[in-house]
Write an enzyme that holds these catalytic residues in place. Structure first.
Site, PDB file in Angstrom:
ATOM      1  N   ASN A 109       0.885  -1.172   0.000  1.00  0.00           N
ATOM      2  CA  ASN A 109       0.000   0.000   0.000  1.00  0.00           C
ATOM      3  C   ASN A 109       0.921   1.220   0.000  1.00  0.00           C
ATOM      4  O   ASN A 109       1.494   1.562   1.019  1.00  0.00           O
ATOM      5  CB  ASN A 109      -0.894  -0.020   1.246  1.00  0.00           C
ATOM      6  CG  ASN A 109      -1.713   1.253   1.383  1.00  0.00           C
ATOM      7  OD1 ASN A 109      -1.752   2.090   0.474  1.00  0.00           O
ATOM      8  ND2 ASN A 109      -2.370   1.415   2.525  1.00  0.00           N
TER       9      ASN A 109
ATOM     10  N   GLY B  75       2.578   2.274  10.849  1.00  0.00           N
ATOM     11  CA  GLY B  75       3.560   3.346  10.709  1.00  0.00           C
ATOM     12  C   GLY B  75       4.260   3.712  12.005  1.00  0.00           C
ATOM     13  O   GLY B  75       4.941   4.731  12.083  1.00  0.00           O
TER      14      GLY B  75
ATOM     15  N   GLU C 237      -6.870   4.904   7.827  1.00  0.00           N
ATOM     16  CA  GLU C 237      -6.637   6.328   7.519  1.00  0.00           C
ATOM     17  C   GLU C 237      -7.857   6.944   6.851  1.00  0.00           C
ATOM     18  O   GLU C 237      -8.118   8.140   7.001  1.00  0.00           O
ATOM     19  CB  GLU C 237      -5.363   6.460   6.656  1.00  0.00           C
ATOM     20  CG  GLU C 237      -4.116   6.173   7.503  1.00  0.00           C
ATOM     21  CD  GLU C 237      -2.944   5.579   6.761  1.00  0.00           C
ATOM     22  OE1 GLU C 237      -2.899   5.652   5.518  1.00  0.00           O
ATOM     23  OE2 GLU C 237      -2.060   5.014   7.442  1.00  0.00           O
TER      24      GLU C 237
ATOM     25  N   SER D  88       3.438  -2.244  10.332  1.00  0.00           N
ATOM     26  CA  SER D  88       4.880  -2.348  10.576  1.00  0.00           C
ATOM     27  C   SER D  88       5.450  -3.726  10.221  1.00  0.00           C
ATOM     28  O   SER D  88       6.326  -4.239  10.911  1.00  0.00           O
ATOM     29  CB  SER D  88       5.220  -1.979  12.026  1.00  0.00           C
ATOM     30  OG  SER D  88       4.868  -0.611  12.277  1.00  0.00           O
TER      31      SER D  88
ATOM     32  N   LYS E  29       0.195   4.227  -0.200  1.00  0.00           N
ATOM     33  CA  LYS E  29      -0.423   5.426   0.401  1.00  0.00           C
ATOM     34  C   LYS E  29      -0.144   6.637  -0.508  1.00  0.00           C
ATOM     35  O   LYS E  29      -0.064   6.469  -1.726  1.00  0.00           O
ATOM     36  CB  LYS E  29       0.072   5.619   1.835  1.00  0.00           C
ATOM     37  CG  LYS E  29      -0.125   4.341   2.665  1.00  0.00           C
ATOM     38  CD  LYS E  29       0.042   4.524   4.144  1.00  0.00           C
ATOM     39  CE  LYS E  29      -0.209   3.197   4.848  1.00  0.00           C
ATOM     40  NZ  LYS E  29      -0.148   3.275   6.299  1.00  0.00           N
TER      41      LYS E  29
ATOM     42  N   HIS F  70      -9.493   1.406   4.857  1.00  0.00           N
ATOM     43  CA  HIS F  70      -8.229   1.587   5.567  1.00  0.00           C
ATOM     44  C   HIS F  70      -8.467   2.529   6.752  1.00  0.00           C
ATOM     45  O   HIS F  70      -9.264   3.469   6.645  1.00  0.00           O
ATOM     46  CB  HIS F  70      -7.165   2.154   4.620  1.00  0.00           C
ATOM     47  CG  HIS F  70      -5.801   2.081   5.226  1.00  0.00           C
ATOM     48  ND1 HIS F  70      -5.358   2.992   6.149  1.00  0.00           N
ATOM     49  CD2 HIS F  70      -4.805   1.173   5.077  1.00  0.00           C
ATOM     50  CE1 HIS F  70      -4.133   2.655   6.534  1.00  0.00           C
ATOM     51  NE2 HIS F  70      -3.775   1.549   5.899  1.00  0.00           N
TER      52      HIS F  70
ATOM     53  N   GLU G  14      -5.506  -4.693  10.475  1.00  0.00           N
ATOM     54  CA  GLU G  14      -4.472  -3.685  10.694  1.00  0.00           C
ATOM     55  C   GLU G  14      -4.751  -2.957  12.006  1.00  0.00           C
ATOM     56  O   GLU G  14      -5.544  -2.001  12.025  1.00  0.00           O
ATOM     57  CB  GLU G  14      -4.467  -2.672   9.549  1.00  0.00           C
ATOM     58  CG  GLU G  14      -4.153  -3.273   8.203  1.00  0.00           C
ATOM     59  CD  GLU G  14      -3.478  -2.263   7.282  1.00  0.00           C
ATOM     60  OE1 GLU G  14      -2.479  -2.626   6.676  1.00  0.00           O
ATOM     61  OE2 GLU G  14      -3.945  -1.111   7.195  1.00  0.00           O
TER      62      GLU G  14
HETATM   63  P1  13P Z   1       3.058   0.332   7.719  1.00  0.00           P
HETATM   64  O1  13P Z   1       3.554  -0.961   7.125  1.00  0.00           O
HETATM   65  O2  13P Z   1       3.818   1.529   7.257  1.00  0.00           O
HETATM   66  O3  13P Z   1       2.939   0.235   9.222  1.00  0.00           O
HETATM   67  O4  13P Z   1       1.564   0.543   7.170  1.00  0.00           O
HETATM   68  C1  13P Z   1       0.648  -0.473   7.267  1.00  0.00           C
HETATM   69  C2  13P Z   1      -0.548  -0.105   6.482  1.00  0.00           C
HETATM   70  O5  13P Z   1      -1.306   0.774   6.859  1.00  0.00           O
HETATM   71  C3  13P Z   1      -0.785  -0.804   5.213  1.00  0.00           C
HETATM   72  O6  13P Z   1      -2.047  -0.533   4.708  1.00  0.00           O
END
Ligand code: 13P
Length: 251
Positions: free
Chosen positions: A10, A175, A100, A213, A12, A98, A169
């Site tokens: 992803n 992150g 976010e 992560s 982002k 997601h 997640e």
């Molecule tokens: P990270 O791997 O940067 O923690 O992000 C995970 C994520 O949100 C994937 O959709």
């Protein structure tokens, strides 16, 4: 459950046409069918790069996808992108729900479910994200929260629930460098599996990805858990070597 692990990047809101080309070049150079034979691999990219990335991935085993989709098929919805548009650019997957988007765009579980339905109607596979915040985990609400998020999708899709991918997640692991332990992730995955199978027996085959992560040094242990069928990779998917190493951790 899935025979092969599914490893999805992803991206982002990262990238540029030049850096994307470098990243894809690096991933393709690893010859994943040979070097990571136990992983199906995809990258979910910003809408505007779908055309470029799909072209670069044409005739390869790496699939591409989008990071969101409208719940509507078409119409006066300024700024939205429909599933048929995404499909036209060669995408196979679309991430929905997601954390976010749930938190920064106030997406409800019902809206996420409607997006999953819109994706399926155009032959896209939705990757439905669920997960709890740190406060919810500390209040022992994890199962309650993910069950509510998943229930909306189950109720909306009916038998089509068997056609989705689910990604667990935990918000506190995204992150942050804080990965759920393999045992923590496995426990939630097993819980999700029970919910899915209770909804429809065919949903036993739904791949359950872990995200938060995931890095080259923890991927193997996570992927070796019985109910972890792959990963949704954020930061580490932006470095070809790390993303490739994660795909290669699938055994
Ligand atoms: P990270 O791997 O940067 O923690 O992000 C995970 C994520 O949100 C994937 O959709």
């Amino acid at each position: 459950m899935a025979m092969k692990k599914l490893v999805v990047g992803n991206w982002k809101m990262h990238g540029s046409r030049a850096s994307n080309a470098e990243l894809i070049k690096g991933v393709l150079a690893a010859d994943l069918p040979k070097s990571a034979p136990h992983a199906d691999v995809a990258v979910c990219v910003p809408f505007v790069y779908l055309s470029d990335v799909a072209e670069m991935l044409r005739h390869t085993t790496v699939a591409c996808g989008a990071q969101d989709v409208s719940s509507r098929a078409q119409g006066a919805y300024t700024g939205e992108v429909s599933a048929s548009m995404i499909r036209e650019f060669g995408a196979r997957y679309v991430i929905v729900g997601h954390s976010e988007r749930r938190s920064y765009h106030a997406e409800s579980s019902q809206l996420v479910a409607d997006k999953a339905k819109a994706a399926l109607a155009e032959g896209l596979t939705p990757i439905v994200c669920v997960g709890e915040t740190l406060a919810e985990r500390e209040a022992n609400q994890t199962e309650f929260v993910v069950a509510e998020q998943l229930k909306a999708v189950i109720d909306t899709l009916g038998a089509q629930i068997a056609e989705v991918v689910v990604a667990y997640e935990p918000v506190w692991a995204i992150g942050t460098g804080k990965t759920a332990t393999p045992e923590q992730a496995q426990a939630v995955h097993a819980f999700l599996r029970v919910q899915l199978v209770a909804a429809h027996p065919d949903a036993a085959r739904v791949p359950l990805l872990y995200g938060g992560s995931v890095k080259p040094d923890n991927a193997r242990e996570l992927f070796s858990q019985p109910d972890i069928d792959g990963g949704l990779i954020g930061g580490a998917s932006l470095k070809a070597a790390d993303f490739v190493a994660i795909a290669q951790a699938a055994v």
